[in-house]
Design an enzyme around this catalytic site. Sequence first.
Site: not given
Ligand code: ADP
Ligand code: MG
Length: 618
Positions: A87, A187, A211
């Site tokens: 992305k 978003e 975010d």
């Molecule tokens: P993106 O928008 O970049 O695709 P996400 O919103 O899916 O990403 O976020 C991914 C991040 O969230 C990763 O760094 C992951 O380790 C973190 N993450 C997911 N669950 C938890 C949690 N319970 N506590 C802390 N960090 C978390």
């Molecule tokens: Mg995201």
Amino acid sequence: MAKISINIKEATIEKRELIAGIDLGTTNSLIAFVNKETGLAETVKEDGKNSLVPSIVHFESPDKVIVGSAARHYLVTDPQNTIYSVKRLLGKSYKDVKEFEGYFGYKIIDEDTEQLVKIRVGNSFYSPIELSSFILKELRHRAESVLNAEVRKVVITVPAYFNDSQRQATRDAGKLAGLEVLRIINEPTAASLAYGIGLDPQEEKTIAVYDLGGGTFDISILKIQNGIFEVLSTNGDTFLGGDDFDRAIVDYWLEHNHVSKDTLHTDKSLSQSLRLQAEEAKIHLSNHDFYSGKHDSLQCNISKAVFEQLTLPLVEKTIAAILRALSDAKLTSDLIETIVMVGGATRIPLVKNTVAAFFGKPVNDSLNPDEVVALGAAIQADVLAGNQKDILLLDVTPLSLGIETIGDLMDVIIPRNSKIPTSAARQYTTSVDGQKNLKIAVYQGERDVVKDNRKLAEFILSGIPAMPAGFPKIEISFILNADGILKVKAKELRSGLEQSIDIKPQYGLTDAEVEQMLLDSIVHAKDDMKIRSLLEAKTEANQVLLAAEKFIKKNAELLSAEEAAGMQALMTALKQATASDDKDLIQVKMDELNEYSRPFAHKVMDAVIGEAMKGKKV
Ligand code: ADP
Ligand code: MG
């Protein structure tokens, strides 16, 4: 003046059909839909559990592509053939991504041009659009097999700061995955819809969407009024996210075990596997006070207190970005009525608490932060499907509007489904030295090659003062008013020369014709992309050849006989390749010529500088 005669909702969408919402994320992607029985949005889960599809594409061979969780461990074992964070490259030229090239474990083609980037995997070349389409296809398959239904129409989300070219690239990726992208939405807008904010047209509100994802941080300030989401400001950090929290833990463990950080540079596999364990620890600490583990001989313990102390500077960076966003929106924190938390990393208690304390009020965090964007996209999709009658939708233009560019390609200026009235402009230049006239041909439709679209008008901007190719700056603007009348203006910015024309884009197109054009664009999406990338590769190759010829002529004395012969041979090979229809071959030959000639270009540059310095006092 003719009114737009087509109601897009009725023309192209049957009642009660399943339209999905997609969050195409940097780290994770998801697909969601509104459940017909409950009327609520839900994400599609694999085995009823996991809704996240890691945005990772692994190439076993050009024909065998693995996407998602199954591709994850190849980041450790086969990094060259495993693409992540694509992305970040969508809609970008090499120039745009140059400064963070070291970030990627795979090869980005270094052409140092304004062309869109490509990624080399083995001997094949992929655009970020193609790579993203693999992720979209995976999401689509998942939804189709879980829901036992066909998914063709989707809404895809993008960051609020995405520009036209990044949005267009997202759209193209959808097309290539065989999807009809009904709308691209922001978003933060999707996240607020998931919380039901903005669904009531009477509602007026100023909100902040925070975010924190895997590798990026975005803060958006939105004003919601009459069902319109206006982005007042955005800010953030494209290299700040959950990954940095993992890194802080890794560093801490290394220090505690008296292992040098350099070990990670030499031992990539240790580096990746430690990182995965650090992520596990981070997630554990979101609900516990202590993590203890082992990694081979390394002791991997960390308390929540230490974790918070280590990562506070990261959280403070996000607060600084919020302050900048507020200042750009000319607001203060107390004027923000609602705060929406998005992104997996907002599950970290320190993050949540610090943001709540900053705004002086509780944040919205009742939904899964990594699902909210997809859920909101599903709600928007459901609205477009006509299932939520009480929600007002703004008028949109049913087909894309654009102009013909080099290689007979359609360059979209106003994408289909744009709210009207709207306007957009883009800059072009000439391709021939001393070019005096420029033909501007306006088209409507979704196909990549103009002859498959509908021609609306053509006019000529004449009297451009003689300048070298690439020097004139010609701005083409499209202004589409509320009645669906398009005004096209062309202006050469250096001389001020200007010409314009009024067009009625809708005139004479029946609903059935619009529908047919949309259908064709889906049926032919794959062929179109193939033809487009082939034509683009050929155009690019011709430019490279031209530049190489010019170069040899001008700098004959700086090249040895072998060097000149070497270049000639590679040029001949490229010329032969352009006669074929093999895009990858053209790319390989172009790459070889570029690689070979780069040192000469440096040599010439040094000579030029030397010349310029002669006789000048420094
Ligand atoms: P993106 O928008 O970049 O695709 P996400 O919103 O899916 O990403 O976020 C991914 C991040 O969230 C990763 O760094 C992951 O380790 C973190 N993450 C997911 N669950 C938890 C949690 N319970 N506590 C802390 N960090 C978390
Ligand atoms: Mg995201």
